[in-house]
Design a protein around this motif. Structure first.
Motif, PDB file in Angstrom:
ATOM      1  N   ASN A  87      34.178  45.922  85.184  1.00  0.00           N
ATOM      2  CA  ASN A  87      34.255  44.955  84.353  1.00  0.00           C
ATOM      3  C   ASN A  87      35.141  44.686  83.715  1.00  0.00           C
ATOM      4  O   ASN A  87      35.145  45.441  82.527  1.00  0.00           O
ATOM      5  N   GLN A  88      36.171  43.484  83.587  1.00  0.00           N
ATOM      6  CA  GLN A  88      37.189  43.459  82.581  1.00  0.00           C
ATOM      7  C   GLN A  88      36.805  41.650  82.305  1.00  0.00           C
ATOM      8  O   GLN A  88      36.282  40.730  82.816  1.00  0.00           O
ATOM      9  N   ILE A  89      37.214  41.540  81.400  1.00  0.00           N
ATOM     10  CA  ILE A  89      37.242  40.184  80.527  1.00  0.00           C
ATOM     11  C   ILE A  89      37.865  39.022  81.355  1.00  0.00           C
ATOM     12  O   ILE A  89      39.708  39.759  81.279  1.00  0.00           O
TER      13      ILE A  89
ATOM     14  N   LEU B 192      28.645  48.462  76.267  1.00  0.00           N
ATOM     15  CA  LEU B 192      28.778  47.654  75.669  1.00  0.00           C
ATOM     16  C   LEU B 192      29.096  47.681  74.409  1.00  0.00           C
ATOM     17  O   LEU B 192      27.810  48.588  73.408  1.00  0.00           O
ATOM     18  N   VAL B 193      30.026  47.285  73.357  1.00  0.00           N
ATOM     19  CA  VAL B 193      30.477  47.404  71.626  1.00  0.00           C
ATOM     20  C   VAL B 193      30.232  45.509  71.038  1.00  0.00           C
ATOM     21  O   VAL B 193      31.297  45.181  71.601  1.00  0.00           O
TER      22      VAL B 193
ATOM     23  N   GLU C  91      40.985  48.460  76.490  1.00  0.00           N
ATOM     24  CA  GLU C  91      42.237  49.477  77.373  1.00  0.00           C
ATOM     25  C   GLU C  91      40.639  50.570  77.781  1.00  0.00           C
ATOM     26  O   GLU C  91      41.389  51.268  78.955  1.00  0.00           O
ATOM     27  N   GLU C  92      40.099  51.164  76.586  1.00  0.00           N
ATOM     28  CA  GLU C  92      39.165  52.214  76.856  1.00  0.00           C
ATOM     29  C   GLU C  92      37.965  52.075  77.413  1.00  0.00           C
ATOM     30  O   GLU C  92      36.612  52.459  77.407  1.00  0.00           O
ATOM     31  N   LYS C  93      38.097  50.306  78.746  1.00  0.00           N
ATOM     32  CA  LYS C  93      37.096  50.789  79.490  1.00  0.00           C
ATOM     33  C   LYS C  93      35.877  49.763  78.952  1.00  0.00           C
ATOM     34  O   LYS C  93      34.583  50.055  79.761  1.00  0.00           O
ATOM     35  N   TYR C  94      35.256  49.594  77.621  1.00  0.00           N
ATOM     36  CA  TYR C  94      34.749  49.540  77.130  1.00  0.00           C
ATOM     37  C   TYR C  94      34.602  47.793  77.000  1.00  0.00           C
ATOM     38  O   TYR C  94      35.036  46.854  77.608  1.00  0.00           O
ATOM     39  N   TYR C  95      32.776  47.058  77.074  1.00  0.00           N
ATOM     40  CA  TYR C  95      32.667  46.130  76.906  1.00  0.00           C
ATOM     41  C   TYR C  95      32.560  45.178  75.649  1.00  0.00           C
ATOM     42  O   TYR C  95      31.628  45.329  75.000  1.00  0.00           O
ATOM     43  N   PRO C  96      33.822  44.755  75.139  1.00  0.00           N
ATOM     44  CA  PRO C  96      33.477  43.966  73.459  1.00  0.00           C
ATOM     45  C   PRO C  96      32.961  42.715  73.625  1.00  0.00           C
ATOM     46  O   PRO C  96      33.831  42.122  74.185  1.00  0.00           O
ATOM     47  N   ILE C  97      32.182  42.299  72.582  1.00  0.00           N
ATOM     48  CA  ILE C  97      32.005  40.514  72.214  1.00  0.00           C
ATOM     49  C   ILE C  97      32.191  41.181  70.914  1.00  0.00           C
ATOM     50  O   ILE C  97      31.418  41.636  69.803  1.00  0.00           O
ATOM     51  N   LEU C  98      32.481  39.411  70.402  1.00  0.00           N
ATOM     52  CA  LEU C  98      32.482  39.416  68.810  1.00  0.00           C
ATOM     53  C   LEU C  98      31.754  38.991  68.062  1.00  0.00           C
ATOM     54  O   LEU C  98      31.078  37.916  69.084  1.00  0.00           O
ATOM     55  N   CYS C  99      31.226  38.873  67.145  1.00  0.00           N
ATOM     56  CA  CYS C  99      29.887  38.613  66.360  1.00  0.00           C
ATOM     57  C   CYS C  99      30.594  38.284  65.228  1.00  0.00           C
ATOM     58  O   CYS C  99      30.591  38.597  64.130  1.00  0.00           O
ATOM     59  N   MET C 100      29.867  37.232  64.768  1.00  0.00           N
ATOM     60  CA  MET C 100      29.895  35.954  63.773  1.00  0.00           C
ATOM     61  C   MET C 100      29.033  35.381  63.260  1.00  0.00           C
ATOM     62  O   MET C 100      27.904  35.260  64.268  1.00  0.00           O
TER      63      MET C 100
ATOM     64  N   GLU D 146      43.264  38.360  64.137  1.00  0.00           N
ATOM     65  CA  GLU D 146      44.133  38.475  64.779  1.00  0.00           C
ATOM     66  C   GLU D 146      43.605  40.385  64.979  1.00  0.00           C
ATOM     67  O   GLU D 146      43.297  40.940  66.232  1.00  0.00           O
ATOM     68  N   ALA D 147      42.658  40.430  63.734  1.00  0.00           N
ATOM     69  CA  ALA D 147      42.580  41.524  63.663  1.00  0.00           C
ATOM     70  C   ALA D 147      41.120  42.141  64.387  1.00  0.00           C
ATOM     71  O   ALA D 147      41.512  43.461  65.267  1.00  0.00           O
ATOM     72  N   ALA D 148      40.462  40.991  64.764  1.00  0.00           N
ATOM     73  CA  ALA D 148      39.394  41.523  65.492  1.00  0.00           C
ATOM     74  C   ALA D 148      40.004  40.939  67.435  1.00  0.00           C
ATOM     75  O   ALA D 148      38.869  42.496  67.976  1.00  0.00           O
ATOM     76  N   ASN D 149      40.405  40.597  67.300  1.00  0.00           N
ATOM     77  CA  ASN D 149      41.252  40.940  68.681  1.00  0.00           C
ATOM     78  C   ASN D 149      41.977  41.967  69.049  1.00  0.00           C
ATOM     79  O   ASN D 149      41.742  42.109  70.071  1.00  0.00           O
ATOM     80  N   ASN D 150      42.735  42.935  68.271  1.00  0.00           N
ATOM     81  CA  ASN D 150      43.059  43.502  68.802  1.00  0.00           C
ATOM     82  C   ASN D 150      42.022  44.767  68.962  1.00  0.00           C
ATOM     83  O   ASN D 150      42.504  45.590  69.213  1.00  0.00           O
ATOM     84  N   ILE D 151      40.953  44.886  67.733  1.00  0.00           N
ATOM     85  CA  ILE D 151      40.660  45.267  68.193  1.00  0.00           C
ATOM     86  C   ILE D 151      39.418  45.671  69.417  1.00  0.00           C
ATOM     87  O   ILE D 151      39.107  46.801  69.831  1.00  0.00           O
ATOM     88  N   CYS D 152      39.449  44.208  69.925  1.00  0.00           N
ATOM     89  CA  CYS D 152      38.588  44.035  71.114  1.00  0.00           C
ATOM     90  C   CYS D 152      39.868  44.244  72.484  1.00  0.00           C
ATOM     91  O   CYS D 152      38.967  45.621  73.373  1.00  0.00           O
ATOM     92  N   ALA D 153      41.454  44.562  72.420  1.00  0.00           N
ATOM     93  CA  ALA D 153      41.735  44.239  73.139  1.00  0.00           C
ATOM     94  C   ALA D 153      41.387  45.933  73.363  1.00  0.00           C
ATOM     95  O   ALA D 153      42.285  46.486  74.311  1.00  0.00           O
TER      96      ALA D 153
END
Length: 445
Positions: A442-444, A324-325, A360-369, A349-356
């Motif tokens: 799991n993948q999004i 979880l990140v 790929e590294e099998k982490y589960y990203p969630i954006l926060c703002m 776009e930068a934030a989405n690239n980080i999540c992408a």
């Protein structure tokens, strides 16, 4: 200064030693509530009592140790000042005496106080002192008015000088400062008792959080009650360690019943010592706990995002945390560029690239703002489509502005732990798989 980072406290990577030494010397010569000396011993008054430092004699052989001792004293003074400001900010905001007018500016009464960007600087320390002294003067003037008033009044009281009592008074059930009714002739205030107070002063990392967001928290022990009367859905609540709070063994108690806790990292560029230390102490005291990550992002474009992602993956790998990140985008940048649509498009776009890359590294990203940031993005980019789960950072003042169908990071200034509150069933399902790191798949969608 020529010393390396290893010669100094982990948060003191960019400093002006002469200014710091001058600030301490000035305070040692003048009576104050923060620091005084007894011979070669320097004593700092903290929320937990007195903290003592022994300053070695200066010689050619121990210049580094001598300077480091003074830096340790300064760091402790900053902690003490910061906690005082955190405390009175809560009281002053409720009373209407303190208002944040911009990310780097606070109005106390009629006085505008600018907050330095460098939270290790002497300018920052002086701003904290000015907030304290200005608020104290307002309260003294209020007391005079009340004593000369012919009628009884209701008022909230807080004694800036009595640290332990003030902290105890503020952390009563309900998170409100004690309000009592006083008679003009014989004022008498009964202070509520509290069994525990905050045991760990904040450590200050480079790029520490904004001044008014540094709040001293209390555990969230209850779920928010859904506003929708007919809804039978429940939120999943995950505890998050507040930014810049360094845990000790006793602090781990509140996480012992949690299968997952989120550790906060405010600066991947410098590795964030507090993040690493908190992970170590959690594993030492709660061996079976799973640890997620909250990363305070700085990137504003795709080039910066690429570098930040590399540092982030290195840090996560070294710390061996769960998948979880939560990545918080640069709220300040968005707030300052709302008239430039291309800038908002680029940072998203930068934030989405980080999540992408995390995916790929099998982490589960969630954006926060921040909630305000989320609303601003929807206004500037009405066509923006969410590619990854988003949680909104909400303060107690904003809690009524969201519904229980919103996924939020609830940052309560009067609790020992922030809380991620997830309502979305798809996100809940993914979160439940995270503690089992080996079986993560799991993948999004």
């Amino acid at each position: 200064m020529k010393e390396t980072v290893n010669d100094m406290p982990s948060n003191m990577t960019k400093i002006d030693f002469d200014l710091i030494r001058g600030w301490i010397s000035e305070h040692l010569k003048t009576p104050n509530e923060i620091v005084h000396s007894e011979g070669r011993n320097v004593i700092v008054s903290t929320e937990l009592g007195l903290k003592e430092f022994t300053i070695p004699r200066l010689s050619e052989d121990n210049k580094v140790a001598w300077k480091k001792s003074w830096l340790d004293v300064y760091d402790a003074c900053l902690d003490a000042l910061q906690l005082k400001v955190n405390r009175i900010y809560l009281a002053g905001k409720k009373e209407g005496y303190i208002i944040q007018t911009s990310p780097n500016e606070v109005r106390v009464g009629l006085t505008i106080i600018k907050i330095a960007d460098d939270h290790n600087s002497v300018a920052y320390a002086r701003a904290l002192e000015k907030i304290i002294s200005t608020y104290k003067k307002i309260k003294e003037e209020e007391a005079k008015r009340i004593n000369s008033s012919p009628i009884s009044v209701n008022r909230s009281t807080i004694n800036i000088g009595a640290s332990d009592k003030a902290v105890a008074n503020m952390y009563k059930v309900g998170n409100d400062i004690s309000t009592v009714k006083e008679k003009v002739v014989t004022p008498k205030v009964e202070l509520p008792k509290q069994e525990t107070i905050l045991k760990t002063p904040l450590k200050h990392e480079e790029d520490r959080v904004s001044t008014v967001r540094m709040a001293m928290p209390k555990p969230i022990v209850e779920e928010r009650k859904p506003k929708e009367e007919n809804s039978d859905k429940r939120q999943v609540i995950i505890q998050k360690i507040p930014d810049n709070v360094s845990l000790d063994k006793n602090d781990c108690e509140i996480y012992k019943t949690q299968p997952l806790v989120i550790a906060s990292c405010v600066s991947v560029k410098n590795g964030d010592g507090v993040f690493r230390d908190n992970i170590d102490i959690l594993r030492e005291n709660i061996p079976n706990i799973s640890i997620g990550s909250f990363i305070r992002g700085k990137s504003t474009n795709t080039d910066q995002a690429e570098k930040e992602t590399t540092r982030m993956l290195k840090l996560l790998n070294e710390c061996q945390v769960s998948k979880l990140v939560i990545y918080e985008i640069n709220n300040d940048y968005i707030a300052n560029h709302l008239k430039k649509k291309d800038c908002i498009e680029e940072i998203m776009e930068a934030a989405n690239n980080i999540c992408a890359v995390l995916m790929e590294e099998k982490y589960y990203p969630i954006l926060c703002m921040d909630l305000d940031t989320y609303e601003s993005i929807k206004t500037v980019l009405p066509e923006y489509k969410e590619k990854y789960p988003i949680i909104k950072c909400v303060t107690p003042k904003q809690k009524d502005m969201v519904s229980n169908s919103d996924d939020i990071l609830y940052m309560n200034p009067s609790s020992d732990s922030d809380a991620v509150m997830v309502y979305d069933e798809n996100m809940q399902t993914s979160l439940r798989t995270i503690p089992q790191k080996e079986s993560y798949s799991n993948q999004i969608a």
